[in-house]
Design an enzyme around this catalytic site. Structure first.
Site, PDB file in Angstrom:
ATOM      1  N   ASN A   1       0.862  -1.192   0.000  1.00 44.10           N
ATOM      2  CA  ASN A   1       0.000   0.000   0.000  1.00 44.10           C
ATOM      3  C   ASN A   1       0.898   1.240   0.000  1.00 44.10           C
ATOM      4  O   ASN A   1       1.488   1.576   1.019  1.00 44.10           O
ATOM      5  CB  ASN A   1      -0.883  -0.038   1.260  1.00 44.10           C
ATOM      6  CG  ASN A   1      -1.655   1.255   1.470  1.00 44.10           C
ATOM      7  OD1 ASN A   1      -1.852   2.025   0.521  1.00 44.10           O
ATOM      8  ND2 ASN A   1      -2.106   1.487   2.699  1.00 44.10           N
ATOM      9  N   TRP A   2       0.958   1.899  -1.151  1.00 44.61           N
ATOM     10  CA  TRP A   2       1.853   3.074  -1.269  1.00 44.61           C
ATOM     11  C   TRP A   2       1.280   4.312  -0.587  1.00 44.61           C
ATOM     12  O   TRP A   2       1.953   5.338  -0.521  1.00 44.61           O
ATOM     13  CB  TRP A   2       2.102   3.394  -2.748  1.00 44.61           C
ATOM     14  CG  TRP A   2       2.955   2.399  -3.466  1.00 44.61           C
ATOM     15  CD1 TRP A   2       3.646   1.352  -2.910  1.00 44.61           C
ATOM     16  CD2 TRP A   2       3.231   2.354  -4.878  1.00 44.61           C
ATOM     17  NE1 TRP A   2       4.319   0.669  -3.888  1.00 44.61           N
ATOM     18  CE2 TRP A   2       4.080   1.259  -5.102  1.00 44.61           C
ATOM     19  CE3 TRP A   2       2.825   3.136  -5.968  1.00 44.61           C
ATOM     20  CZ2 TRP A   2       4.549   0.934  -6.379  1.00 44.61           C
ATOM     21  CZ3 TRP A   2       3.282   2.813  -7.236  1.00 44.61           C
ATOM     22  CH2 TRP A   2       4.140   1.723  -7.430  1.00 44.61           C
ATOM     23  N   LYS A   3       0.037   4.228  -0.141  1.00 40.48           N
ATOM     24  CA  LYS A   3      -0.635   5.400   0.441  1.00 40.48           C
ATOM     25  C   LYS A   3      -0.523   6.576  -0.546  1.00 40.48           C
ATOM     26  O   LYS A   3      -0.548   6.352  -1.751  1.00 40.48           O
ATOM     27  CB  LYS A   3      -0.052   5.737   1.813  1.00 40.48           C
ATOM     28  CG  LYS A   3       0.074   4.504   2.707  1.00 40.48           C
ATOM     29  CD  LYS A   3       0.355   4.842   4.134  1.00 40.48           C
ATOM     30  CE  LYS A   3       0.735   3.575   4.883  1.00 40.48           C
ATOM     31  NZ  LYS A   3       0.364   3.586   6.274  1.00 40.48           N
TER      32      LYS A   3
ATOM     33  N   HIS B   1      -9.492   0.891   5.818  1.00 35.74           N
ATOM     34  CA  HIS B   1      -8.136   1.126   6.343  1.00 35.74           C
ATOM     35  C   HIS B   1      -8.238   2.093   7.525  1.00 35.74           C
ATOM     36  O   HIS B   1      -9.048   3.032   7.497  1.00 35.74           O
ATOM     37  CB  HIS B   1      -7.246   1.705   5.242  1.00 35.74           C
ATOM     38  CG  HIS B   1      -5.797   1.715   5.620  1.00 35.74           C
ATOM     39  ND1 HIS B   1      -5.267   2.661   6.462  1.00 35.74           N
ATOM     40  CD2 HIS B   1      -4.774   0.882   5.302  1.00 35.74           C
ATOM     41  CE1 HIS B   1      -3.969   2.417   6.633  1.00 35.74           C
ATOM     42  NE2 HIS B   1      -3.654   1.338   5.948  1.00 35.74           N
TER      43      HIS B   1
ATOM     44  N   GLU C   1      -6.514   4.530   8.375  1.00 36.97           N
ATOM     45  CA  GLU C   1      -6.332   5.945   8.021  1.00 36.97           C
ATOM     46  C   GLU C   1      -7.624   6.518   7.429  1.00 36.97           C
ATOM     47  O   GLU C   1      -7.921   7.696   7.606  1.00 36.97           O
ATOM     48  CB  GLU C   1      -5.141   6.085   7.061  1.00 36.97           C
ATOM     49  CG  GLU C   1      -3.825   5.856   7.798  1.00 36.97           C
ATOM     50  CD  GLU C   1      -2.660   5.411   6.933  1.00 36.97           C
ATOM     51  OE1 GLU C   1      -2.737   5.518   5.690  1.00 36.97           O
ATOM     52  OE2 GLU C   1      -1.659   4.945   7.517  1.00 36.97           O
TER      53      GLU C   1
ATOM     54  N   GLU D   1      -4.881  -5.189  11.109  1.00 42.51           N
ATOM     55  CA  GLU D   1      -3.865  -4.138  11.225  1.00 42.51           C
ATOM     56  C   GLU D   1      -4.064  -3.384  12.539  1.00 42.51           C
ATOM     57  O   GLU D   1      -4.857  -2.422  12.585  1.00 42.51           O
ATOM     58  CB  GLU D   1      -3.993  -3.153  10.073  1.00 42.51           C
ATOM     59  CG  GLU D   1      -3.838  -3.770   8.707  1.00 42.51           C
ATOM     60  CD  GLU D   1      -3.388  -2.744   7.687  1.00 42.51           C
ATOM     61  OE1 GLU D   1      -2.301  -2.909   7.136  1.00 42.51           O
ATOM     62  OE2 GLU D   1      -4.111  -1.762   7.459  1.00 42.51           O
TER      63      GLU D   1
ATOM     64  N   GLY E   1       2.653   2.272  10.677  1.00 43.13           N
ATOM     65  CA  GLY E   1       3.557   3.404  10.461  1.00 43.13           C
ATOM     66  C   GLY E   1       4.336   3.816  11.701  1.00 43.13           C
ATOM     67  O   GLY E   1       4.935   4.890  11.726  1.00 43.13           O
TER      68      GLY E   1
ATOM     69  N   SER F   1       3.745  -2.170  10.218  1.00 46.43           N
ATOM     70  CA  SER F   1       5.216  -2.133  10.280  1.00 46.43           C
ATOM     71  C   SER F   1       5.862  -3.465   9.919  1.00 46.43           C
ATOM     72  O   SER F   1       6.851  -3.875  10.535  1.00 46.43           O
ATOM     73  CB  SER F   1       5.682  -1.651  11.660  1.00 46.43           C
ATOM     74  OG  SER F   1       5.226  -0.328  11.883  1.00 46.43           O
TER      75      SER F   1
ATOM     76  N   GLY G   1       2.751  -1.176   4.290  1.00 41.10           N
ATOM     77  CA  GLY G   1       2.671   0.242   3.944  1.00 41.10           C
ATOM     78  C   GLY G   1       4.051   0.803   3.653  1.00 41.10           C
ATOM     79  O   GLY G   1       4.607   0.622   2.570  1.00 41.10           O
ATOM     80  N   GLY G   2       4.627   1.479   4.652  1.00 44.14           N
ATOM     81  CA  GLY G   2       5.897   2.191   4.477  1.00 44.14           C
ATOM     82  C   GLY G   2       6.980   1.390   3.778  1.00 44.14           C
ATOM     83  O   GLY G   2       7.658   1.901   2.870  1.00 44.14           O
TER      84      GLY G   2
HETATM   85  C1  PEP Z   1      -0.718   0.060   5.984  1.00 46.38           C
HETATM   86  O1  PEP Z   1      -0.709   1.170   5.460  1.00 46.38           O
HETATM   87  O2  PEP Z   1      -1.674  -0.700   5.781  1.00 46.38           O
HETATM   88  C2  PEP Z   1       0.393  -0.329   6.845  1.00 46.38           C
HETATM   89  C3  PEP Z   1       0.371  -1.498   7.429  1.00 46.38           C
HETATM   90  O3  PEP Z   1       1.403   0.587   7.015  1.00 46.38           O
HETATM   91  P1  PEP Z   1       2.864   0.291   7.641  1.00 46.38           P
HETATM   92  O4  PEP Z   1       3.375  -0.982   7.026  1.00 46.38           O
HETATM   93  O5  PEP Z   1       3.673   1.489   7.261  1.00 46.38           O
HETATM   94  O6  PEP Z   1       2.693   0.149   9.111  1.00 46.38           O
END
Ligand code: PEP
Length: 247
Positions: free
Chosen positions: A9-11, A93, A95, A165, A171, A210, A231-232
């Protein structure tokens, strides 16, 4: 029997040049038996789809509006992202729930929209740090799953995936211990299995929060952790390839 899945997930990151370089860096490093999914910002779905031509990688959207079309300035529908090549969409999600006030009702409506457009929804659920500290994590997560099942209907979840999650791990660099992730995944699968045993057996439940190359193998080794939503770390093509290859 469940094929593992790794989704990036590039956000709200990436530009045309960055994406072209990312694809050049990522694709040659892949050696994974997982189903791989890339989730770029909606405006780049077509570019990423074209860049992945000939590769067994699925493209997905990070969000859609519940309606197929209409006076919703700035929004994009499930049908539109499908038209741009998406086969999967994230719904719920944290966010979206946190910054954009998405309730379980809105999340369920988006699951219905995904089904209508022929997209596989990835239903994201997870507890906050306060909820975990209070000992409410399981209750919160099961309530999120149950609300969507009740409002959208089991048939809309037939091809769905769930991403567990924990909000405190997204993040932040904090990751759930593999045993804790396994416990929550088994709890979710157990709940699903009481009403839909066949669906529960085949539904991929991904862990997100993460995930990095250094912790992916241990997380993915747990029997109910069917891969990850990343994500990141998915922004770094080399790191993301290592995570994909950790399956
Ligand atoms: C996400 O955006 O779904 C996520 C899990 O982010 P991260 O890996 O950065 O925690």
């Amino acid at each position: 029997m469940r094929r593992p899945v790794v989704a990036g997930n590039w956000k709200m990151h990436g530009t045309r040049g960055w994406i072209e370089q990312w694809l050049r860096d990522w694709l040659p490093q892949l050696d994974s038996r997982a189903e791989l999914i890339v989730l770029p910002p909606a405006g780049y779905l077509g570019l990423v789809r074209a860049g992945l031509d000939g590769h067994a990688v699925v493209v997905g959207a990070q969000n859609v509006h519940a309606e197929p079309a209409g006076a919703y300035t700035g929004e994009i529908s499930a049908e539109m992202v499908r038209d741009l090549g998406a086969q999967v969409v994230l719904v719920g999600h944290s966010e979206r729930r946190g910054h954009f006030g998405e309730t379980d009702e809105i999340v369920a409506a988006k699951v219905v929209a995904a089904h209508r457009a022929g997209l596989r929804p990835v239903l994201c659920v997870g507890e906050s740090l306060d909820e975990r500290r209070r000992g409410d994590a399981e209750q919160v997560v099961l309530r999120q799953v149950e609300s969507v099942v009740r409002l959208a209907g089991w048939e809309r979840l037939d091809r769905a995936m769930i991403a567990y999650e924990p909000v405190w791990a997204i993040g932040t660099g904090e990751t759930a211990l593999p045993a804790d992730a396994q416990h929550m995944h088994a709890t979710i699968r157990g709940w699903l299995g009481r009403e839909a045993p066949e669906l529960a057996r085949r539904m991929p439940i991904l862990y997100g929060g993460s995930v990095k190359a250094s912790n992916a193998k241990a997380l993915f080794a747990e029997p109910d952790v069917d891969g990850g939503l990343v994500g990141g770390a998915s922004l770094d093509a080399r790191e993301f390839a290592l995570i994909c290859n950790a399956v």
